[in-house]
Scaffold this motif. Structure first.
Motif, PDB file in Angstrom:
ATOM      1  N   ARG A  56      46.580  -2.878  37.184  1.00  0.00           N
ATOM      2  CA  ARG A  56      46.153  -3.916  36.242  1.00  0.00           C
ATOM      3  C   ARG A  56      46.418  -5.338  36.741  1.00  0.00           C
ATOM      4  NH1 ARG A  56      44.409  -1.573  31.798  1.00  0.00           N
ATOM      5  NH2 ARG A  56      45.141   0.530  31.274  1.00  0.00           N
ATOM      6  N   GLN A  57      46.740  -5.466  38.005  1.00  0.00           N
ATOM      7  CA  GLN A  57      47.057  -6.794  38.531  1.00  0.00           C
ATOM      8  C   GLN A  57      45.813  -7.679  38.602  1.00  0.00           C
ATOM      9  OE1 GLN A  57      49.387  -6.654  42.052  1.00  0.00           O
ATOM     10  NE2 GLN A  57      49.272  -8.839  42.457  1.00  0.00           N
ATOM     11  N   GLU A  58      45.990  -8.942  38.212  1.00  0.00           N
ATOM     12  CA  GLU A  58      44.876  -9.882  38.217  1.00  0.00           C
ATOM     13  C   GLU A  58      44.556 -10.338  39.641  1.00  0.00           C
ATOM     14  OE1 GLU A  58      43.015 -10.643  35.729  1.00  0.00           O
ATOM     15  OE2 GLU A  58      44.214  -9.471  34.297  1.00  0.00           O
ATOM     16  N   GLN A  78      46.087   3.213  42.128  1.00  0.00           N
ATOM     17  CA  GLN A  78      45.943   3.811  40.798  1.00  0.00           C
ATOM     18  C   GLN A  78      47.186   3.582  39.959  1.00  0.00           C
ATOM     19  OE1 GLN A  78      43.390   4.963  39.384  1.00  0.00           O
ATOM     20  NE2 GLN A  78      42.147   6.295  40.648  1.00  0.00           N
ATOM     21  N   THR A  79      48.302   3.268  40.592  1.00  0.00           N
ATOM     22  CA  THR A  79      49.548   3.058  39.861  1.00  0.00           C
ATOM     23  C   THR A  79      49.689   1.601  39.448  1.00  0.00           C
ATOM     24  OG1 THR A  79      50.653   2.822  42.000  1.00  0.00           O
ATOM     25  CG2 THR A  79      50.822   4.960  40.909  1.00  0.00           C
ATOM     26  N   GLY A  80      50.515   1.385  38.436  1.00  0.00           N
ATOM     27  CA  GLY A  80      50.759   0.037  37.964  1.00  0.00           C
ATOM     28  C   GLY A  80      51.772  -0.688  38.831  1.00  0.00           C
ATOM     29  N   GLY A  81      52.296  -1.776  38.286  1.00  0.00           N
ATOM     30  CA  GLY A  81      53.272  -2.559  39.023  1.00  0.00           C
ATOM     31  C   GLY A  81      52.620  -3.701  39.776  1.00  0.00           C
ATOM     32  N   GLY A  82      53.426  -4.381  40.553  1.00  0.00           N
ATOM     33  CA  GLY A  82      52.946  -5.532  41.292  1.00  0.00           C
ATOM     34  C   GLY A  82      52.383  -5.157  42.642  1.00  0.00           C
ATOM     35  N   ASN A 171      58.838   2.960  44.133  1.00  0.00           N
ATOM     36  CA  ASN A 171      58.132   4.229  43.963  1.00  0.00           C
ATOM     37  C   ASN A 171      57.333   4.201  42.674  1.00  0.00           C
ATOM     38  OD1 ASN A 171      59.833   5.823  46.157  1.00  0.00           O
ATOM     39  ND2 ASN A 171      61.282   4.710  44.880  1.00  0.00           N
ATOM     40  N   ALA A 172      56.180   4.824  42.685  1.00  0.00           N
ATOM     41  CA  ALA A 172      55.324   4.836  41.500  1.00  0.00           C
ATOM     42  C   ALA A 172      54.622   6.187  41.411  1.00  0.00           C
ATOM     43  CB  ALA A 172      54.303   3.707  41.558  1.00  0.00           C
ATOM     44  N   GLN A 173      54.169   6.514  40.206  1.00  0.00           N
ATOM     45  CA  GLN A 173      53.646   7.854  39.948  1.00  0.00           C
ATOM     46  C   GLN A 173      52.484   7.788  38.964  1.00  0.00           C
ATOM     47  OE1 GLN A 173      55.745  11.416  37.655  1.00  0.00           O
ATOM     48  NE2 GLN A 173      56.868  10.941  39.541  1.00  0.00           N
ATOM     49  N   TYR A 174      51.499   8.671  39.171  1.00  0.00           N
ATOM     50  CA  TYR A 174      50.422   8.789  38.190  1.00  0.00           C
ATOM     51  C   TYR A 174      49.931  10.234  38.165  1.00  0.00           C
ATOM     52  CZ  TYR A 174      46.977   8.360  42.078  1.00  0.00           C
ATOM     53  OH  TYR A 174      46.244   8.520  43.241  1.00  0.00           O
ATOM     54  N   ARG A 175      49.212  10.558  37.111  1.00  0.00           N
ATOM     55  CA  ARG A 175      48.686  11.915  36.951  1.00  0.00           C
ATOM     56  C   ARG A 175      47.170  11.851  36.901  1.00  0.00           C
ATOM     57  NH1 ARG A 175      52.995  15.784  34.314  1.00  0.00           N
ATOM     58  NH2 ARG A 175      54.860  14.627  34.938  1.00  0.00           N
ATOM     59  N   VAL A 179      47.247  16.846  38.157  1.00  0.00           N
ATOM     60  CA  VAL A 179      48.071  16.758  39.357  1.00  0.00           C
ATOM     61  C   VAL A 179      48.946  15.514  39.249  1.00  0.00           C
ATOM     62  CG1 VAL A 179      48.041  16.388  41.855  1.00  0.00           C
ATOM     63  CG2 VAL A 179      46.427  17.984  40.824  1.00  0.00           C
ATOM     64  N   VAL A 180      50.193  15.623  39.717  1.00  0.00           N
ATOM     65  CA  VAL A 180      51.082  14.462  39.801  1.00  0.00           C
ATOM     66  C   VAL A 180      51.037  13.917  41.221  1.00  0.00           C
ATOM     67  CG1 VAL A 180      53.455  13.639  39.644  1.00  0.00           C
ATOM     68  CG2 VAL A 180      52.592  15.276  37.970  1.00  0.00           C
ATOM     69  N   ILE A 181      50.814  12.617  41.326  1.00  0.00           N
ATOM     70  CA  ILE A 181      50.799  11.942  42.614  1.00  0.00           C
ATOM     71  C   ILE A 181      51.871  10.854  42.579  1.00  0.00           C
ATOM     72  CG2 ILE A 181      49.449  10.556  44.238  1.00  0.00           C
ATOM     73  CD1 ILE A 181      46.926  11.806  42.923  1.00  0.00           C
ATOM     74  N   GLN A 182      52.804  10.933  43.501  1.00  0.00           N
ATOM     75  CA  GLN A 182      53.803   9.871  43.636  1.00  0.00           C
ATOM     76  C   GLN A 182      53.685   9.270  45.027  1.00  0.00           C
ATOM     77  OE1 GLN A 182      57.801  10.111  41.955  1.00  0.00           O
ATOM     78  NE2 GLN A 182      58.669   9.527  43.919  1.00  0.00           N
ATOM     79  N   HIS A 183      53.696   7.942  45.069  1.00  0.00           N
ATOM     80  CA  HIS A 183      53.724   7.279  46.370  1.00  0.00           C
ATOM     81  C   HIS A 183      54.770   6.184  46.334  1.00  0.00           C
ATOM     82  CE1 HIS A 183      50.014   4.842  44.737  1.00  0.00           C
ATOM     83  NE2 HIS A 183      51.122   4.493  44.133  1.00  0.00           N
TER      84      HIS A 183
END
Length: 279
Positions: A56-58, A78-82, A171-175, A179-183
């Motif tokens: 969601r970063q601008e 696909q994950t949030g954060g900066g 670290n960040a995670q999404y589904r 499936v769970v994907i963490q990177h």
């Protein structure tokens, strides 16, 4: 970890690739986990160096002219954060992909499980690293490494320094598709000028170095040894066998990169082109 180790895992020590393809390969690995019953753990690098934006970063937070001038790619996760500047040399990244019904449903428990091999890798490198003991306020919100430090998924070192410890891994995670994907990103070295230069901000490089530390600073080992340590820790954690991407996976990733992760529509507006070229 016994339940996961009883299933088929592959460990991919990946080639350096452009950011759009690296992000696309995660979605392809999710498909492989469901359709072929093969889970993936991998270690990888970015070539060229890449700024990955949080979901969601601008786009206004990016210094686009700086990125173009310095040859820095920009994609969106696909994950949030900066945003994270992934330097070709200074960053070490990893991904873990497994079916959601095989891992804890609670987000924090799943983070704890998937970060086990990362914390173990730091331990093997002789680095006193752990989840942050307490929250720290954000310095510059658009940058992942300068955001608030969260004990749930941010790793700091030396952990014994308490609130004075510096961030060494995010670290960040999404589904997706059950499936769970963490990177995550491990800071091997510091490139403070570039870490702040990719953003449209007056934050100084000194601010970055006051907040962030690195494997090289903490352990003094070379990058190849650090990459191998992370790979070995992941392999031991999931009892994985050495693997590679299949040709059809690479082809699917290139297609997905072309119509999603490598497009201005996605990077700037989170729009995805369908296979027929329509939004």
């Amino acid at each position: 970890m016994t339940a996961l180790a009883d299933r088929e895992w592959r460990l991919i020590t990946d080639d350096a690739r452009e950011g759009a393809t690296q992000m696309a390969l995660e979605e392809v690995a999710a498909r492989t986990a469901l359709e072929d019953d093969v889970r993936t753990a991998r270690v990888y690098s970015w070539e060229p160096s890449t700024l990955s934006l949080g979901y969601r970063q601008e786009p206004e937070s990016v210094d686009w002219e700086y990125c173009e001038r310095e040859g820095i790619d920009v994609t969106r996760r696909q994950t949030g954060g900066g945003g994270i500047y992934h330097d070709r040399y200074a960053d070490i990244s990893y991904t873990i992909v497994a079916p959601a019904d095989e891992v804890p449903g609670d987000l924090m428990d799943c983070y704890a499980l998937f970060c086990e091999p990362i914390l173990e890798a730091f331990d093997r490198m002789g680095i006193d690293a752990d989840f942050a003991a307490a929250e720290q306020d954000a310095i510059y919100y658009p940058s992942c490494y300068l955001r608030d430090i969260n004990p749930a998924h941010d790793v700091v070192a030396p952990a014994s320094a308490g609130t004075d410890a510096e961030k060494i891994s995010g670290n960040a995670q999404y589904r997706q598709r059950d499936v769970v994907i963490q990177h995550g990103s491990l800071s091997y070295d510091l490139e403070p000028d570039r870490h702040v230069g990719v953003f449209d901000t007056d934050v100084t490089p000194e601010t970055f170095t006051d907040r962030v530390t690195s494997i090289r600073e903490q352990a003094g080992i070379d990058r190849d040894e650090a990459v191998e340590t992370v790979a070995e820790s992941l392999r031991d954690w999931c009892d994985g066998t050495a693997g590679t991407w299949q040709d059809e996976e690479l082809e699917a990733a290139r297609d997905l990169a072309d119509r999603k992760f490598g497009t201005d529509a996605w990077v700037r507006n989170r729009d995805v082109l369908e296979a027929d070229g329509q939004s």
